[in-house]
Design an enzyme around this catalytic site. Structure first.
Site, PDB file in Angstrom:
ATOM      1  N   ARG A  58       0.011 -36.335  15.799  1.00 27.36           N
ATOM      2  CA  ARG A  58      -1.000 -35.409  16.320  1.00 27.36           C
ATOM      3  C   ARG A  58      -1.371 -34.455  15.188  1.00 27.36           C
ATOM      4  O   ARG A  58      -0.648 -33.505  14.910  1.00 27.36           O
ATOM      5  CB  ARG A  58      -0.404 -34.639  17.506  1.00 27.36           C
ATOM      6  CG  ARG A  58      -1.406 -33.925  18.384  1.00 27.36           C
ATOM      7  CD  ARG A  58      -0.709 -32.984  19.364  1.00 27.36           C
ATOM      8  NE  ARG A  58      -0.272 -31.773  18.680  1.00 27.36           N
ATOM      9  CZ  ARG A  58       0.747 -31.006  19.067  1.00 27.36           C
ATOM     10  NH1 ARG A  58       1.452 -31.317  20.128  1.00 27.36           N
ATOM     11  NH2 ARG A  58       1.067 -29.913  18.388  1.00 27.36           N
ATOM     12  N   HIS A  86      -1.880 -29.274  20.204  1.00 27.31           N
ATOM     13  CA  HIS A  86      -1.740 -29.973  21.490  1.00 27.31           C
ATOM     14  C   HIS A  86      -3.068 -29.889  22.248  1.00 27.31           C
ATOM     15  O   HIS A  86      -3.598 -30.895  22.714  1.00 27.31           O
ATOM     16  CB  HIS A  86      -0.616 -29.342  22.288  1.00 27.31           C
ATOM     17  CG  HIS A  86      -0.602 -29.716  23.739  1.00 27.31           C
ATOM     18  ND1 HIS A  86      -0.364 -30.995  24.173  1.00 27.31           N
ATOM     19  CD2 HIS A  86      -0.838 -28.973  24.844  1.00 27.31           C
ATOM     20  CE1 HIS A  86      -0.442 -31.018  25.494  1.00 27.31           C
ATOM     21  NE2 HIS A  86      -0.731 -29.815  25.922  1.00 27.31           N
ATOM     22  N   TYR A 109       5.397 -23.828  15.017  1.00 28.11           N
ATOM     23  CA  TYR A 109       6.623 -24.605  15.235  1.00 28.11           C
ATOM     24  C   TYR A 109       6.772 -25.823  14.336  1.00 28.11           C
ATOM     25  O   TYR A 109       7.768 -26.538  14.433  1.00 28.11           O
ATOM     26  CB  TYR A 109       6.745 -25.012  16.706  1.00 28.11           C
ATOM     27  CG  TYR A 109       5.512 -25.697  17.270  1.00 28.11           C
ATOM     28  CD1 TYR A 109       5.300 -27.060  17.064  1.00 28.11           C
ATOM     29  CD2 TYR A 109       4.573 -24.988  18.006  1.00 28.11           C
ATOM     30  CE1 TYR A 109       4.174 -27.688  17.573  1.00 28.11           C
ATOM     31  CE2 TYR A 109       3.441 -25.611  18.521  1.00 28.11           C
ATOM     32  CZ  TYR A 109       3.248 -26.954  18.306  1.00 28.11           C
ATOM     33  OH  TYR A 109       2.150 -27.575  18.812  1.00 28.11           O
TER      34      TYR A 109
END
Lengths: 332, 374
Positions: B269, B273, B282
């Site tokens: 990805r 998100h 993160y």
């Protein structure tokens, strides 16, 4: 030059929750936090930011993507002495944990003959305001008010949020702790480290004489805004913030209605079989003679919530709607 | 194809089916072959570029406040175009909310995706026409629907007849995070025991919001299939040729009546998100840089250029088409009207109940009370 008092410290609802978690985790190492994105990410709504750094991975536990497991694991941990705080990202996803919460956690104490307890908190957030759509916006508190063995709270202010969270963590029964996505950024007076709010106690957020408006969670602020407007029209509204959904503090509601003789219940959840129905029924059963007008409910129609933010705003009762309903009630 | 060959890793490394390297070189695989010509690869290139442009434009529209949210597919184009182009017309696809590339392959106008994320409608495409289900939001739920659909076509006699225009399969998309959900594991059980014609297409993009794949599984995800009793394969999810070949084989297997298969498309990805997320909180940028070298579009471009299959005019033509598409999406998005407030009552039930009709009337009266107020 005279000494001035420092203004009261203000915090957001989000910060108040974080303070509550922080203080309880400092005070009691049985308190653990578990959920999706609660650690490194700091929570989907940033409530737990900084807790991983302070308490470590042993107590702030990022979990695989399984809501059933998060609540089931919390229950298992609680049954053997931990005091878990589990986070489910959206109230809508409680559908995935219904067995663990309703059949398991709520019934553990009874079905084990009082030998085990489930001192756990399940934190969720609900409500509209971000166009999150049909599966991320529902207000489902009434479902859980219908489950004996569960306690359910839905605070509206930073101080109540912190105080109730601390009480929930210390409580020996499972507590569903309902936050609202529209409240996280709302500011209010901060509460100190010894402040707690007992579960099961409503709060009169504004005193008045002509009618009682009962609300909870984000809708309390709508009710307060409406009360302000009504005051300008010469109508004095009392606003009762339930704070706890189960067990329901009908004593506070009835005492207020005893004074005002009129009751308007306002909720964001859809109308039919919402908590307003229970409050109305209790009031009718116990206060029939004192009511000067029929009990009135204001709620979202029985529709599936949209993603469209304009529709969202239209559907959920706003201050104007509360003012109009209160006006009708007082004049009837 | 030999599915058993795909079960075990050689030298402890999970085998990865790859037919086009990141440098754009075609390579052979013992079990899976790409059986189309260079014209098809040119078509894939166009699909990949246009899909990425849809994603780019939608992300920009969200940033400008025109969409409520957008779930970017950046980095996953090859997994989606490869698998999407492997579908036959009669196959049925169940997406998550990120399958914009599969939607493209199924002929769904990207403007309809935009409408969904703008909140003016629920998507609006006819799933019976495109054989592309409406987006599913709750993680993993669609794997059960797909398994049920597959069991349905099986009972309708649309599997294993030997007629290529009749035999159908189902494909269901989900991510690495979803594999931890009960629903997904339950669908594996049912698909296995009923030998249902369903391809489980898992795009392992390494991240479930902030939770890394290590938080979902200790073994490569494709190996999970073995425990449920059907084969699993890991494919280079950034290799459109391999994704096409593996998915085509898996679908064919399902149509023939040989049951389910798990395809793990190993990808990344590249973006957040959703537009509500900030991945810099993160994960390390080095990881992103590493995956940029495996970009799904660049390798196709390298192949086409290196082998003199296309000239600069081809790329310019695709770019021009992308610009035109983006402009159409933007204009179309901005011209979408807000829905009528009363329309919220229309589809709660097939036939509105008297109670709801009353509420609709009350609501109309309430709305009318504000007319002329401001």
């Amino acid at each position: 030059m005279s000494a001035t008092l420092a203004p009261p410290r203000t915090v957001t609802y989000r910060e108040a929750l974080r303070e509550g978690l922080f203080e309880e985790m400092e005070a009691d190492d049985r308190v653990i936090l578990l959920g999706e994105d609660v650690g490194r990410y700091g929570g989907a709504y940033a409530v737990s930011r900084g807790l991983l750094e302070r308490f470590g991975e042993h107590r702030v536990i990022d979990m695989p993507m399984s809501e059933a497991l998060i609540v089931g694991a919390a229950l298992g941990a609680a049954a053997v002495g931990a005091r878990p705080v589990a986070e489910i990202m959206y109230m809508d996803f409680v559908t995935l944990v219904m067995d663990q919460l309703v059949n398991q956690a709520a019934k553990l104490h009874y079905m084990f003959g009082g030998q085990l307890t489930a001192p756990m908190v399940v934190r969720v957030q609900q409500g509209i305001g971000r166009g999150a759509g049909s599966q991320h916006s529902q207000s489902l508190e009434a479902w859980f008010a219908h489950v004996p063995g569960l306690k359910v709270v839905a605070p509206s202010t930073p101080a109540d949020a912190k105080g109730l969270l601390k009480s929930a963590i210390r409580d020996d029964d499972p507590v569903l702790f309902i936050e609202h996505k529209g409240l996280y950024a709302r500011k209010g007076e901060a509460a100190g480290p010894t402040h707690t709010v007992p579960i099961g106690l409503a709060d009169v957020k504004r005193s008045g004489e002509d009618l009682t408006i009962v609300a909870w969670s984000n809708m309390v602020h709508t009710a307060l805004a409406a009360a302000e407007e009504l005051a300008r029209e010469g109508v004095s509204a009392e606003v009762v913030d339930l704070r706890t959904i189960a067990p329901l503090d009908m004593a506070t509601v009835l005492a207020s209605v005893g004074r005002t003789g009129r009751l308007l219940i306002v909720h964001e959840a859809v109308r039919t079989a919402g908590l307003g129905a229970e409050i109305a029924a209790e009031t009718a059963e116990r206060h029939h003679g004192q009511l000067r007008a029929p009990v009135r409910r204001l709620a979202t129609p029985d529709v599936v919530l949209p993603a469209n933010t304009t529709l969202e705003r239209e559907l959920v009762p706003d201050a104007d709607a509360v003012v109009a309903a209160a006006r009708d009630l007082v004049r009837s | 194809m030999s599915v058993t060959a795909s079960f075990g890793g050689r030298e402890g490394r999970p085998p990865l089916v790859q037919l086009l390297t990141p440098e754009g070189e075609r390579v052979e695989h013992p079990d899976f072959a790409f059986d189309l010509d260079d014209e098809a690869i040119k078509g894939f290139y166009r699909d990949l570029v246009l899909t990425r442009r849809v994603d780019f434009e939608a992300t920009a529209l969200q940033r400008q406040g025109e969409l409520g949210i957008w779930a970017s597919l950046l980095g996953q184009e090859a997994a989606q175009i490869g698998s999407g182009r492997a579908l036959s017309a009669q196959d049925y696809a169940f997406p998550t909310y990120r399958e914009h590339g599969v939607a493209w392959c199924r002929g769904v106008d990207p403007l309809q995706l935009i409408g969904l994320f703008r909140g003016v409608d629920q998507g609006g495409w006819d799933p019976r026409e495109s054989n592309f289900h409406l987006y599913t939001i709750v993680i993993g739920a669609q794997t059960l629907h797909a398994t049920g659909y597959a069991m349905g076509i099986q009972r309708d006699g649309l599997v294993g007849t030997g007629d290529p225009r009749r035999d159908a399969a189902t494909i269901v998309y989900f991510g690495d995070g979803a594999t931890s959900q009960g629903d997904v594991n339950e669908s594996f059980v049912f698909a296995s025991v009923y030998n249902a014609p369903v391809v489980f297409f898992c795009q392992n993009n390494q991240w479930a919001i902030s939770e890394p794949i290590e938080r979902q599984s200790r073994i490569p995800l494709y190996q999970r299939a073995l425990g449920f009793g059907f084969p699993g394969v890991r494919v280079d999810g950034n290799d459109v040729l391999a994704c096409y070949a593996v998915t085509k084989a898996a679908l064919q297997r399902a149509r023939e009546g040989s049951g389910p298969m798990l395809v793990e498309a190993f990808t990344y990805r590249m973006g957040a998100h959703t537009t509500s997320d900030d991945p810099t909180r993160y994960r390390l940028s080095e990881e992103l840089e590493h995956w940029k070298l495996k970009d799904p579009i660049e390798r196709v471009k390298a192949y086409l250029s290196r082998n003199g299959i296309v000239d600069a005019g081809f790329y310019a033509g695709v770019e021009a088409e992308a610009d035109e598409l983006a402009a159409r999406l933007r204009a179309g998005c901005l011209s979408m009207p807000d829905p009528d407030p009363l329309s919220i009552f229309d589809h709660v039930y097939v036939e509105t109940t008297p109670q709801l009709r009353q509420q609709r009337e009350d609501f109309a009266g309430y709305l009318a009370s504000f007319e002329g107020a401001h």
